[in-house]
Design an enzyme around this catalytic site. Structure first.
Site, mmCIF file in Angstrom:
data_model
loop_
_atom_site.group_PDB
_atom_site.id
_atom_site.type_symbol
_atom_site.label_atom_id
_atom_site.label_comp_id
_atom_site.label_asym_id
_atom_site.label_seq_id
_atom_site.Cartn_x
_atom_site.Cartn_y
_atom_site.Cartn_z
ATOM 1 C CG HIS A 140 -1.776 1.206 1.337
ATOM 2 N ND1 HIS A 140 -2.753 1.486 0.422
ATOM 3 C CD2 HIS A 140 -1.801 2.221 2.247
ATOM 4 C CE1 HIS A 140 -3.366 2.614 0.771
ATOM 5 N NE2 HIS A 140 -2.798 3.065 1.869
ATOM 6 N N GLY A 171 -4.963 7.968 4.652
ATOM 7 C CA GLY A 171 -5.396 9.320 4.978
ATOM 8 C C GLY A 171 -4.293 10.257 5.406
ATOM 9 N N GLY A 177 -1.977 11.478 3.504
ATOM 10 C CA GLY A 177 -1.695 12.475 2.466
ATOM 11 C C GLY A 177 -0.771 11.997 1.363
ATOM 12 C CE LYS A 178 -0.458 5.908 1.382
ATOM 13 N NZ LYS A 178 -1.385 6.136 2.520
ATOM 14 C CG ASP A 185 -5.091 2.325 -3.056
ATOM 15 O OD1 ASP A 185 -4.995 2.713 -1.876
ATOM 16 O OD2 ASP A 185 -5.837 1.407 -3.416
ATOM 17 N NE ARG A 221 16.410 19.334 15.269
ATOM 18 C CZ ARG A 221 16.441 20.415 16.050
ATOM 19 N NH1 ARG A 221 16.450 20.254 17.370
ATOM 20 N NH2 ARG A 221 16.487 21.616 15.537
#
Length: 317
Positions: free
Chosen positions: A138, A156, A158-159, A177, A243
C-alpha cells in the site's frame, strides 16, 4: 505463481511456429533455458526436459552430421511430454527428423531469425520477469529525478495528495494506492501499477482523476525501479526525529533491503518539496556526496581543535 504458456512466447517475440500447434498451451515451470549440446552426443542423464530447448548454428550443424538413426534417436529423446518448446535460431531450417518428432509429440517447434545469444538473452529476461518473486504494498510510487520513491504511510496521511503535487512539479506517477513489486534480480525491485488503476489518483473529496489525461503522457510511466522508501507518519511530539540525517534506516521488501526515511506530517509542512529534496539528496549520496557526514566531519574537527587550543593554553576573547 504467474502462468506462462508457449503461446505467450510467440505473441511476445513474434516467433514462427513450424509445427506442434496442439502443444501451445504447455506451461513453463521455470525461467531457465537449455542449449542441448551434450545431449546431441547421446548423453541424456541430466537432460533438463522441462526447459526451453534452444538450438543454434552449432547444435544444428552437429545434428545434421549425425547418422539418420542417431538423428531419429536424439529427436525422440529431446521431445518429451513436458518440454514446453524447441526454438531454432538464425532462421535455420529444422531437421526433418526433429520436425517429425515434434509433430508426433505435439512439442511446439519455433523459429527465430535472430542470433542465438540474443534469443537466449531476451527469453531469459522475459521469463525471469514473469517468475520473479512478487508482493504488493500500500503506497504511492513516483519517479523523482530518476529516483524511484515509494511513499508509504497509514491511510489518509496524504500520500496521494503529495503525489499529485509532485506530478505538478514535473515528476512522474507510476502507481497509486497499490504498488505491485517484482524482484527481478537479487537486489532489484521493479514497481508497477495494477492494470485496473493504472494512471489514476484518488484524491479524497475530489475523487478519482486520470493523471495522463490531465497532465499528459510525460506525467506517468508504466514501471520504475524502487530505490528509496519514504514513510509518512503523523507528527508525534513525544518522538525524537532524526535532525541531521546520520541514521541510515532500511526496510526489507521481499529479499532486498531498501533505504528508508520517516517524515513526520503536520500542518504547514510542504511534503512534496521535502520529498523532492530527499530524493535529490539520496541521489547525491549515491554519487558520494553526503551533507550529514560532511557536517559531522567539520564538527569533529572543530571540537578537536578546541581541545588542542585548551591543552596549549590558547584562548580567544
Amino acid at each position: 505463481m504467474t502462468k506462462v504458456q508457449t503461446k505467450d512466447l510467440i505473441k511476445q517475440f513474434k516467433l514462427e511456429l513450424i509445427t506442434g500447434e496442439k502443444g501451445l498451451d504447455r506451461e513453463f515451470i521455470m525461467s531457465d533455458i537449455s542449449r542441448p549440446g551434450i545431449e546431441l552426443t547421446g548423453y541424456f542423464r541430466y537432460y533438463p526436459k522441462t526447459r526451453i530447448q534452444v538450438l543454434g548454428k552449432t547444435e544444428i550443424s552437429y545434428f545434421n552430421e549425425l547418422s539418420e538413426e542417431e538423428r531419429i534417436d536424439r529427436s525422440k529423446r529431446l521431445c518429451t511430454d513436458v518440454t514446453p518448446c524447441i526454438v531454432i535460431t538464425r532462421g535455420l531450417d529444422a531437421p526433418q527428423e526433429l520436425f517429425n518428432e515434434c509433430e508426433k509429440e505435439n512439442v511446439p517447434l519455433l523459429r527465430s531469425p535472430y542470433k542465438t545469444t540474443r534469443v537466449v538473452s531476451r527469453l531469459t529476461n522475459f521469463l525471469e520477469a514473469k517468475f520473479a518473486p512478487f508482493t504488493a504494498m500500500h503506497g504511492v510510487l513516483v519517479d523523482i529525478h530518476g529516483v524511484g520513491v515509494l511513499i508509504t504511510g497509514q491511510s489518509g496521511v496524504g500520500k496521494s495528495e503529495t503525489a499529485l503535487e509532485l506530478v505538478k512539479r514535473g515528476h512522474r506517477l507510476v502507481a497509486d494506492d497499490s504498488v505491485e513489486i517484482h524482484q527481478e534480480d537479487y537486489d532489484r525491485l521493479i514497481g508497477t501499477s495494477p492494470e485496473l488503476i493504472e494512471h489514476l489518483l484518488e484524491i479524497r473529496g475530489l475523487g478519482i482523476i486520470n493523471v495522463m489525461t490531465l497532465f499528459g503522457a510525460s506525467a506517468v510511466r508504466s514501471q520504475k525501479e524502487i530505490d528509496y522508501v519514504i514513510n509518512l507518519e503523523i507528527w508525534d511530539e513525544k518522538k525524537q526525529y532524526d535532525r541531521i540525517g546520520m541514521d541510515d534506516e532500511l526496510i526489507r521488501i521481499i529479499d532486498v533491503e531498501v533505504p528508508k526515511t520517516t517524515l513526520p506530517v503536520r500542518p504547514g509542512r510542504n511534503l512534496a518539496v521535502i520529498i523532492e529534496v530527499a530524493a535529490m539528496n539520496f541521489r547525491l549520496k549515491r554519487l558520494g556526496v553526503n551533507a550529514a557526514e560532511e557536517f559531522s566531519t567539520r564538527l569533529t574537527k572543530m571540537i578537536d581543535q578546541e581541545k588542542t587550543n585548551i591543552e596549549n593554553g590558547i584562548t580567544f576573547d
